[in-house]
Design a protein around this motif. Sequence first.
Motif, PDB file in Angstrom:
ATOM      1  N   ASP A 227      -6.493   2.674   3.044  1.00 13.46           N
ATOM      2  CA  ASP A 227      -5.730   3.939   2.802  1.00 13.46           C
ATOM      3  C   ASP A 227      -6.996   5.103   2.318  1.00 13.46           C
ATOM      4  O   ASP A 227      -6.349   6.188   1.579  1.00 13.46           O
TER       5      ASP A 227
ATOM      6  N   HIS B  48      -5.520   1.208   8.273  1.00 11.40           N
ATOM      7  CA  HIS B  48      -4.756   2.349   7.740  1.00 11.40           C
ATOM      8  C   HIS B  48      -5.843   3.108   7.057  1.00 11.40           C
ATOM      9  O   HIS B  48      -5.848   3.281   5.698  1.00 11.40           O
TER      10      HIS B  48
ATOM     11  N   GLU C 294       1.775   8.449   9.656  1.00  8.61           N
ATOM     12  CA  GLU C 294       2.413   7.678   8.871  1.00  8.61           C
ATOM     13  C   GLU C 294       3.890   8.253   8.179  1.00  8.61           C
ATOM     14  O   GLU C 294       4.554   7.614   7.503  1.00  8.61           O
TER      15      GLU C 294
ATOM     16  N   HIS D  42       5.059   4.933   6.295  1.00  7.93           N
ATOM     17  CA  HIS D  42       4.704   4.871   4.965  1.00  7.93           C
ATOM     18  C   HIS D  42       5.750   4.338   4.238  1.00  7.93           C
ATOM     19  O   HIS D  42       6.987   5.339   4.184  1.00  7.93           O
TER      20      HIS D  42
ATOM     21  N   HIS E 193       1.648  -0.066   3.207  1.00 10.82           N
ATOM     22  CA  HIS E 193       1.815  -0.236   1.880  1.00 10.82           C
ATOM     23  C   HIS E 193       2.771  -1.370   1.464  1.00 10.82           C
ATOM     24  O   HIS E 193       2.569  -2.521   1.845  1.00 10.82           O
TER      25      HIS E 193
HETATM   26 ZN   LIG Z   1       0.605   6.211   3.434  1.00 11.48          ZN
END
Ligand SMILES: [Zn+2]
Length: 536
Positions: A427, A85, A296, A333, A365
Amino acid sequence: MKMFIATTFALFASSAFAQSPDTILVNGKIITVDAQSSTREAMAIRDGRIVALGSSAQMRKLAGPQSRVVDVQGRTVIPGLIDSHLHAIRAAQTFATEVNWIGAASLTDALSRLTEASHTMKPGAWLIVAGGWNVQQFKENRRPTQAELVAAAPNNPVYIQLGYGWAMLTPLAIKALNVTTAPDGSISGGQGTIIALFDKLPKPTFDQQVDGTKKFFRELNRLGITGVYDPGGNNLLPEDYQALFKVWRQGDMTVRVAYTLCGNVTGGEFEEIRNLVALMPQGFGDDMLRFGGLGERITAAMNNNNRPTDAEKAKYYEIVKWAAGRGMTLTMHWNNDASVGQLLDIFERVNTETPIGGLRWSIAHLNDASEASLRRMKALGIGWTVQDAMYFGGDGYVQQAGAAAARRVPPVETGKKIGVAIGGGTDAHRVASYNPFTSLQWFLDGKTVGGKAIRGPEETPGRLDALRFYTLGSAWFSFDEKKRGSLEVGKYADLAVLSKDYMAVPVDDVHTLESVLTMVGGKVVYASGPFAKLEQ
Ligand SMILES: [Zn+2]
């Protein structure tokens, strides 16, 4: 284990290949991340793939006159790291024209990077720090003032962004953008405010974007990364993929990228997505660049929305059901467990109509995932991409949710026990550093950037497991776990020879690791120190 080595070796010697390997690595501590978690001493590579593993003596016997023998001098070799990610396309686009505060240990150091950039970039160039840092990483433990930014680069417009909530601009920057700030020169707000502000900044030229992409990939190679799953993201429109596509056309990719598409047209996402992928089937591309589905963000209405309306959910359902029918992957997400049922309800409904079990959907996440949610994900075949968000955000999380809740954030050991596919990552680069070793250390010690350990041992993986998340685990999300993610015969020789032994250095030092020799498909894409001459 001995038998296994012998078998592999015999197979190679008898069947296959009269041709000798291109490259042989000897005297290594090769952490293969295979099913037995075995460690080997040497490896032979031909045409980009691993053709044999075994002892140095065995591998040396395979060498022909053309084989390059690389003595790694006892160093640890790992499969190339894969961030599942990482907003790599966005980070790459501006990498040659932004200033980077990632890893700066003091505000003084960070400000000096601005000064340095003001000397190396064109006179009067914008100096943009687009995130990737936080206050606790600085020994001063505070944000810069406007006066400090002006002092660091008096003749440049300067823009400093902190996560998605705050930005500081110098007077030259305020004037150029024609925006209104607070008296101290800052702008605070929600994600929407900061995204809109960022969109006002001048974009790098196309050539600068191509240059930035190559430089960013090399930077990732320096840190042992050979693959990313890019989840699209804010400020990323279809035209922003063009620099990446050019690098691919030129044959200059040094990181394998699976890319996704976000819905960007608020309210019109379905039509937009249908148009964009009309001629782009799931998996389209090659092993360097592959279309990896949606994400996402699918619709703006469901993005960071804990209480979507029925109409918003219906719209979302319509799109993901369509995606399932087309066999598309998607990554979504979602920030908190309390509301993730809104999403899982939809996925379960789609699954009863069009099974999604083989499509490798994922949730990104979800740091406080409950056991119940992880079980629902497992039942749907949905994977979980886990980032080191708590490295920067952990202190805030403790304040908000309490120390007890923070002990299990994120619950990767529970996820592993349940059998959810887990990928490691960051991220980066707005909200986090892209350094995989920072993330790996955080997996192992649960410490925030300020040094506070908030995660308990029950959710703390061992070193091999953390490495497995970051390699084979991440490869799963782009259907690549049979091609890469571990060092086994038949797989791509995507690997990193490390500066120090990942398995043996003190945990506190893991973040200082880097690669001294990185290969993608057997090709040297980064080399330093004793190996520098291997890079052509
Ligand atoms: Zn995200």
